[in-house]
Write a protein that holds these residues in place. Structure first.
Motif, PDB file in Angstrom:
ATOM      1  N   UNK A 200       0.841  -1.198   0.000  1.00  0.00           N
ATOM      2  CA  UNK A 200       0.000   0.000   0.000  1.00  0.00           C
ATOM      3  C   UNK A 200       0.879   1.251   0.000  1.00  0.00           C
ATOM      4  N   UNK A 201       0.304   2.380  -0.349  1.00  0.00           N
ATOM      5  CA  UNK A 201       1.079   3.614  -0.549  1.00  0.00           C
ATOM      6  C   UNK A 201       1.859   4.024   0.690  1.00  0.00           C
ATOM      7  N   UNK A 202       1.246   3.939   1.874  1.00  0.00           N
ATOM      8  CA  UNK A 202       1.942   4.373   3.094  1.00  0.00           C
ATOM      9  C   UNK A 202       3.185   3.517   3.344  1.00  0.00           C
ATOM     10  N   UNK A 203       3.089   2.216   3.089  1.00  0.00           N
ATOM     11  CA  UNK A 203       4.224   1.329   3.283  1.00  0.00           C
ATOM     12  C   UNK A 203       5.307   1.607   2.239  1.00  0.00           C
ATOM     13  N   UNK A 204       4.890   1.850   0.993  1.00  0.00           N
ATOM     14  CA  UNK A 204       5.845   2.200  -0.050  1.00  0.00           C
ATOM     15  C   UNK A 204       6.645   3.436   0.352  1.00  0.00           C
ATOM     16  N   UNK A 205       5.938   4.453   0.847  1.00  0.00           N
ATOM     17  CA  UNK A 205       6.612   5.696   1.231  1.00  0.00           C
ATOM     18  C   UNK A 205       7.631   5.464   2.339  1.00  0.00           C
ATOM     19  N   UNK A 206       7.246   4.655   3.339  1.00  0.00           N
ATOM     20  CA  UNK A 206       8.153   4.400   4.458  1.00  0.00           C
ATOM     21  C   UNK A 206       9.387   3.624   3.991  1.00  0.00           C
ATOM     22  N   UNK A 207       9.168   2.630   3.146  1.00  0.00           N
ATOM     23  CA  UNK A 207      10.286   1.826   2.650  1.00  0.00           C
ATOM     24  C   UNK A 207      11.264   2.684   1.852  1.00  0.00           C
ATOM     25  N   UNK A 208      10.738   3.494   0.952  1.00  0.00           N
ATOM     26  CA  UNK A 208      11.606   4.300   0.094  1.00  0.00           C
ATOM     27  C   UNK A 208      12.398   5.309   0.916  1.00  0.00           C
ATOM     28  N   UNK A 209      11.797   5.877   1.956  1.00  0.00           N
ATOM     29  CA  UNK A 209      12.534   6.811   2.807  1.00  0.00           C
ATOM     30  C   UNK A 209      13.696   6.126   3.509  1.00  0.00           C
ATOM     31  N   UNK A 210      13.470   4.891   3.974  1.00  0.00           N
ATOM     32  CA  UNK A 210      14.558   4.139   4.620  1.00  0.00           C
ATOM     33  C   UNK A 210      15.650   3.811   3.605  1.00  0.00           C
ATOM     34  N   UNK A 211      15.244   3.368   2.415  1.00  0.00           N
ATOM     35  CA  UNK A 211      16.213   2.991   1.396  1.00  0.00           C
ATOM     36  C   UNK A 211      17.010   4.200   0.910  1.00  0.00           C
ATOM     37  N   UNK A 212      16.375   5.359   0.919  1.00  0.00           N
ATOM     38  CA  UNK A 212      17.078   6.586   0.524  1.00  0.00           C
ATOM     39  C   UNK A 212      18.236   6.868   1.470  1.00  0.00           C
ATOM     40  N   UNK A 213      18.070   6.513   2.734  1.00  0.00           N
ATOM     41  CA  UNK A 213      19.138   6.696   3.715  1.00  0.00           C
ATOM     42  C   UNK A 213      20.195   5.605   3.612  1.00  0.00           C
ATOM     43  N   UNK A 214      19.759   4.377   3.332  1.00  0.00           N
ATOM     44  CA  UNK A 214      20.667   3.233   3.423  1.00  0.00           C
ATOM     45  C   UNK A 214      21.400   2.914   2.130  1.00  0.00           C
ATOM     46  N   UNK A 215      20.807   3.218   0.987  1.00  0.00           N
ATOM     47  CA  UNK A 215      21.363   2.709  -0.271  1.00  0.00           C
ATOM     48  C   UNK A 215      21.139   3.711  -1.400  1.00  0.00           C
ATOM     49  N   UNK A 216      21.851   4.812  -1.324  1.00  0.00           N
ATOM     50  CA  UNK A 216      21.713   5.866  -2.338  1.00  0.00           C
ATOM     51  C   UNK A 216      22.079   5.345  -3.720  1.00  0.00           C
TER      52      UNK A 216
END
Length: 304
Positions: free
Chosen positions: A274-290
């Motif tokens: 769902x959209x809320x989960x997608x947003x949370x995942x992408x924010x974490x990945x933005x920090x961890x794996x640019x």
């Protein structure tokens, strides 16, 4: 009759032992960059390395043939003295089956820094490895990676379950430090060295990442066929464990290795969120794996 019965027992036990080995490792010896080299020695090397990894018992556990750990070892030879001395690189690839599927999830891709793997080998040599001693650099390196493979695999089935095998890999590394071969030294400043890899895997600051491997695979991917919503939640929780590791020690080798293995898989899994989960995942990945953010945009979050 008694002799026949005894023979059957011996044969049965022999078959059981043959099935008990842990690794199903495909070995490739690449010598394409060399010219005017005798092919048989490389064929012999490939056969002997394959037998060394696959026919040896690395644990006290029994494995059925369909439970053996799938892995690949590629040794690329860049120099050969024409007799017995080889120099090149070694790369390890490891995957893990996902419960109730035919899918194998990539666990590890690790290639040592260029020019670090030097060893001696004679055609048809019987490769030997004895714990707590140094037989040859070839078998020390192969044994080291066998334990690394086991440690990674066991970590995905129980929390920190691979510790025993990582400690065995460390002992191999410590024993080899006095051998004079590259890749074992604590002073090695190349990130992709054997010592740096095992040092990180046994560093308590990285335990959250190893716990993340367990949640990601055993409580995440293995649950995906029956409960994808719960599985994705556990995989998101795993990413948060890895986030704690990255914040404790930024730009670490094993965090980088996790995303080298998992970037495509993460896109496939969380594109269904769902959209809320997608947003949370992408924010974490933005920090961890640019490095792989171009891939992660495909997840489809709304606030990239």
């Amino acid at each position: 009759m008694k002799q026949t019965f005894a023979l059957l027992i011996v044969l049965h036990l022999s078959i059981s032992v043959l099935m008990a080995q842990e690794l199903n490792c495909r070995v490739n010896i690449n010598y394409s960059s060399l010219s005017n080299t005798p092919t048989p020695v490389f064929q012999s090397l490939q056969k002997d390395v394959t037998a060394f990894l696959n026919d040896r018992h690395w644990t006290n556990h029994h494995y059925e043939s369909n439970e053996r750990i799938e892995c690949n070892v590629m040794i690329t030879i860049t120099e050969f003295n024409g007799v017995d001395r080889f120099t090149g690189t070694i790369q390890i690839n490891l995957s893990r089956p996902v419960f109730m599927t035919s899918y194998n999830s990539p666990l590890l891709t690790f290639k040592e820094s260029d020019g670090k793997f030097t060893f001696t080998y004679l055609e048809g040599e019987n490769l030997q490895f004895i714990e707590n001693s140094v037989t040859s650099n070839l078998t020390q390196v192969l044994a080291f990676y066998a334990y690394i493979i086991l440690g990674y695999d066991y970590d995905t089935f129980s929390p920190l379950g691979g510790s025993e095998y990582f400690r065995k890999a460390l002992r191999v590394a410590l024993n080899a430090q006095g051998s004079g071969y590259e890749g074992w030294s604590t002073a090695d400043n190349k990130q992709n060295s054997r010592y740096n890899l095992i040092d990180a895997l046994l560093d308590k600051r990285f335990e959250n990442l190893r716990l993340g491997e367990y949640y990601y695979h055993r409580q995440g991917l293995d649950v995906m066929p029956t409960d994808p919503t719960s599985a994705r939640r556990k995989m998101l929780e795993a990413l948060k464990y890895i986030q704690r590791t990255e914040r404790a020690k930024p730009n670490s080798l094993i965090v980088s290795l996790f995303f080298t293995a998992k970037s495509d898989e993460l896109v496939n899994v969380f594109s269904e969120s769902p959209t809320t989960e997608k947003n949370e995942v992408v924010q974490i990945l933005k920090e961890l794996d640019v490095t792989n953010m171009g891939k992660y945009q495909k997840i489809g979050a709304t606030n990239n």
